[in-house]
Design a protein around this motif. Structure first.
Motif, short mmCIF file in Angstrom:
data_model
loop_
_atom_site.label_atom_id
_atom_site.label_comp_id
_atom_site.label_asym_id
_atom_site.label_seq_id
_atom_site.Cartn_x
_atom_site.Cartn_y
_atom_site.Cartn_z
N MET A 149 1.35 -1.37 0.28
CA MET A 149 0.02 -0.27 0.43
C MET A 149 0.97 1.25 -0.31
N LYS A 150 0.30 2.49 -1.04
CA LYS A 150 1.28 3.55 -1.12
C LYS A 150 0.94 4.38 -0.37
N LYS A 151 1.70 5.24 0.62
CA LYS A 151 1.23 6.17 1.85
C LYS A 151 1.91 7.36 1.18
N LEU A 152 1.58 8.63 1.53
CA LEU A 152 2.01 9.98 1.20
C LEU A 152 1.91 10.90 2.42
N ASN A 153 2.84 11.35 3.10
CA ASN A 153 2.63 11.66 4.24
C ASN A 153 2.75 12.93 3.87
N ILE A 154 1.87 13.80 4.22
CA ILE A 154 2.00 15.22 4.36
C ILE A 154 1.90 16.48 5.44
N PHE A 155 3.04 16.99 5.49
CA PHE A 155 3.97 17.59 7.36
C PHE A 155 2.58 19.20 6.82
N VAL A 156 2.34 19.30 7.40
CA VAL A 156 2.08 21.00 7.64
C VAL A 156 1.75 22.36 8.10
N ASP A 157 2.87 23.60 8.07
CA ASP A 157 3.27 24.51 9.14
C ASP A 157 2.20 25.43 8.36
N GLU A 158 2.36 27.21 9.22
CA GLU A 158 1.74 27.78 8.69
C GLU A 158 2.54 29.05 8.98
N SER A 159 3.66 30.09 8.57
CA SER A 159 4.31 31.40 9.05
C SER A 159 2.64 32.85 9.07
N GLY A 160 2.56 33.44 9.65
CA GLY A 160 1.51 34.43 10.77
C GLY A 160 0.42 34.37 10.80
N ASP A 161 -1.02 35.26 10.88
CA ASP A 161 -1.84 34.58 11.32
C ASP A 161 -2.25 35.83 10.49
N LEU A 162 -3.83 35.25 10.61
CA LEU A 162 -5.06 35.83 9.75
C LEU A 162 -5.44 37.06 10.61
N GLY A 163 -5.59 37.89 11.47
CA GLY A 163 -5.62 38.41 11.39
C GLY A 163 -5.59 39.91 10.96
N GLN A 194 7.44 15.47 17.91
CA GLN A 194 7.54 14.51 16.68
C GLN A 194 8.19 14.26 15.60
N TYR A 195 8.41 15.31 14.73
CA TYR A 195 8.32 14.90 13.92
C TYR A 195 9.05 15.24 12.92
N ARG A 196 10.63 15.27 12.53
CA ARG A 196 11.21 16.43 12.14
C ARG A 196 11.14 16.79 10.56
N LEU A 197 9.95 16.56 9.90
CA LEU A 197 9.63 16.99 8.82
C LEU A 197 8.78 17.47 8.77
N PHE A 198 8.21 17.87 9.95
CA PHE A 198 7.25 18.78 10.49
C PHE A 198 8.39 20.19 10.83
N GLN A 199 9.33 19.91 11.38
CA GLN A 199 10.20 21.17 11.56
C GLN A 199 10.31 21.42 10.43
N VAL A 200 10.58 20.81 9.75
CA VAL A 200 11.13 21.42 7.54
C VAL A 200 10.17 22.14 7.48
N ALA A 201 8.64 21.80 7.40
CA ALA A 201 7.82 22.37 6.97
C ALA A 201 8.20 24.23 8.02
N ASP A 202 8.29 24.51 9.22
CA ASP A 202 8.89 25.20 9.75
C ASP A 202 9.75 25.85 9.51
N LEU A 203 10.27 25.73 8.94
CA LEU A 203 12.12 25.86 8.23
C LEU A 203 11.33 26.37 7.06
N ILE A 204 10.45 25.72 6.54
CA ILE A 204 10.41 26.48 4.88
C ILE A 204 9.65 27.52 5.17
N CYS A 205 8.70 27.79 5.90
CA CYS A 205 7.68 28.71 5.77
C CYS A 205 8.65 29.96 6.36
N THR A 206 9.66 29.57 7.48
CA THR A 206 10.28 31.20 7.17
C THR A 206 10.84 30.91 6.49
#
Length: 224
Positions: free
Chosen positions: A1-15, A172-184
């Motif tokens: 079974m093929k699985k795709l993991n997507i880690f998501v982060d954001e930068s800023g706020d919608l105020g 929990q996940y280094r890839l989540f931290q990668v998403a944070d790095l990319i946002c930054t």
């Protein structure tokens, strides 16, 4: 079974619009679960431990600004952390996508949410064959902002039938931290283009040539 993991982060706020934080960015890191990244992870963990940050959850923005747990550390120490994260990213077989808005061009959070949702939907439609090649698509987010949770849920569920959602913490996940790095870094790139880098960003990266060579160019090679 093929699985795709997507880690998501954001930068800023919608105020309300603030000239100090003019952009809102959402980044997605896509990882084929069949790709074994244990070797790259081991190298990262060892390299961080060698400079005194063993099992540390990296937060890129505070590293650059010398804030929170990085306050008082030298420029060299802080640069060493991000250099190791960038080396990790360079050697990974992952891809990413960032969507963004400039907040001064939107009236409120409802309009902002709509614009971001359309961008995300367009990205998925443009790559529909890619997403449909997987039996399961797992989306990982920390539910930090309710608007992002709604965007992810509504768009992914509308376009794909095989989506699962997971609430995670950054540690929990280094890839989540990668998403944070990319946002930054995407934020830094936008500010560099408009000549609005902060003093701390200029101090950290030194000059635009170094920023582009060591950080922005390696990222572009991973972008979908």
């Amino acid at each position: 079974m093929k699985k795709l993991n997507i880690f998501v982060d954001e930068s800023g706020d919608l105020g309300e619009y603030d000239h100090r934080a003019p952009y809102y960015i959402i980044s997605l890191v896509l990882h084929d679960q069949n790709y074994d990244m244990n070797r790259e992870l081991a190298i990262l963990e060892e390299s961080l431990a060698n400079i005194g940050w063993s099992k540390h959850c990296v937060h890129a923005g505070p590293v650059i600004r010398s804030e929170e747990e990085y306050k008082g550390y030298s420029l060299k120490d802080r640069q060493g952390i991000l250099k190791r994260m960038m080396s990790f990213v360079r050697h990974l077989d992952v891809r990413f996508k960032s969507i963004m808005i400039e907040k001064k061009h939107v009236n409120d959070s409802v309009e902002a949410t709509g614009k971001l949702s359309k961008q995300l939907a367009a990205f998925i439609r443009e790559n529909m064959n890619f997403f449909y090649s997987y039996d399961v698509v797992k989306v990982y987010y920390d539910n930090g902002q309710v608007e992002v949770t709604r965007i992810l849920s509504s768009v992914f569920n509308a376009l794909l039938e095989n989506v699962e959602f997971r609430k995670v913490t950054p540690a929990q996940y280094r890839l989540f931290q990668v998403a944070d790095l990319i946002c930054t870094l995407k934020l830094v790139e936008l500010k560099a283009e408009t000549h609005t880098l902060s003093k701390s960003e200029k101090f950290f990266f030194g000059d635009e040539r170094t920023l582009k060579k060591n950080y922005l160019k390696p990222l572009r090679n991973k972008e979908m």
